[in-house]
Scaffold this motif. Structure first.
Motif, PDB file in Angstrom:
ATOM      1  N   GLY A   1      -6.509   0.993   5.020  1.00 48.73           N
ATOM      2  CA  GLY A   1      -6.200   0.376   6.300  1.00 48.73           C
ATOM      3  C   GLY A   1      -7.277  -0.577   6.766  1.00 48.73           C
ATOM      4  O   GLY A   1      -7.009  -1.566   7.449  1.00 48.73           O
TER       5      GLY A   1
ATOM      6  N   VAL B   1       0.835  -1.212   0.000  1.00 50.26           N
ATOM      7  CA  VAL B   1       0.000   0.000   0.000  1.00 50.26           C
ATOM      8  C   VAL B   1       0.863   1.253   0.000  1.00 50.26           C
ATOM      9  O   VAL B   1       0.615   2.184  -0.769  1.00 50.26           O
ATOM     10  N   ILE B   2       1.873   1.286   0.843  1.00 51.27           N
ATOM     11  CA  ILE B   2       2.736   2.466   0.897  1.00 51.27           C
ATOM     12  C   ILE B   2       3.452   2.663  -0.441  1.00 51.27           C
ATOM     13  O   ILE B   2       3.592   3.786  -0.922  1.00 51.27           O
TER      14      ILE B   2
ATOM     15  N   VAL C   1       0.851   4.037  -3.036  1.00 51.69           N
ATOM     16  CA  VAL C   1       0.522   5.441  -2.794  1.00 51.69           C
ATOM     17  C   VAL C   1       1.706   6.331  -3.148  1.00 51.69           C
ATOM     18  O   VAL C   1       1.518   7.425  -3.699  1.00 51.69           O
TER      19      VAL C   1
ATOM     20  N   TYR D   1      -5.443   6.327   3.077  1.00 54.71           N
ATOM     21  CA  TYR D   1      -4.814   5.396   4.019  1.00 54.71           C
ATOM     22  C   TYR D   1      -5.847   4.799   4.979  1.00 54.71           C
ATOM     23  O   TYR D   1      -5.726   3.628   5.358  1.00 54.71           O
TER      24      TYR D   1
ATOM     25  N   GLN E   1      -4.461  11.927   1.025  1.00 54.13           N
ATOM     26  CA  GLN E   1      -3.717  10.807   1.592  1.00 54.13           C
ATOM     27  C   GLN E   1      -4.391  10.219   2.818  1.00 54.13           C
ATOM     28  O   GLN E   1      -4.467   8.997   2.949  1.00 54.13           O
TER      29      GLN E   1
END
Length: 77
Positions: A50, A27-28, A31, A46, A42
């Motif tokens: 999440g 995911v990081i 993004v 997230y 953002q």
């Protein structure tokens, strides 16, 4: 096919110790590849991502924190 209580406990441990960190890295990375997003974009992104990992594994985690329903109950005295 329904998973037994012990199998659900084992799978939940595998998911939390291996799957979740891997998901966080993915995911990081995704993004970060989107470029420089504003913080107001953002944060909700997230938050949604999440919680998104929980949806496919919800059935694995249900009832894992409770006592084993298949175990023999000791006599109550």
């Amino acid at each position: 096919m329904a998973l037994s209580y012990k199998a659900r406990r084992r799978w939940s441990l595998v998911i939390l110790l291996i799957g979740l960190p891997a998901y966080i890295v993915v995911v990081i990375s995704l993004v970060a590849m989107m470029g420089d997003l504003p913080r107001w974009v953002q944060l909700p992104l997230y938050v949604v991502l999440g919680f998104a990992w929980i949806v496919p594994f919800k059935f694995v985690f249900l009832g894992v924190g409770k006592a084993d329903p298949d175990a023999d109950q000791p006599p109550q005295g």
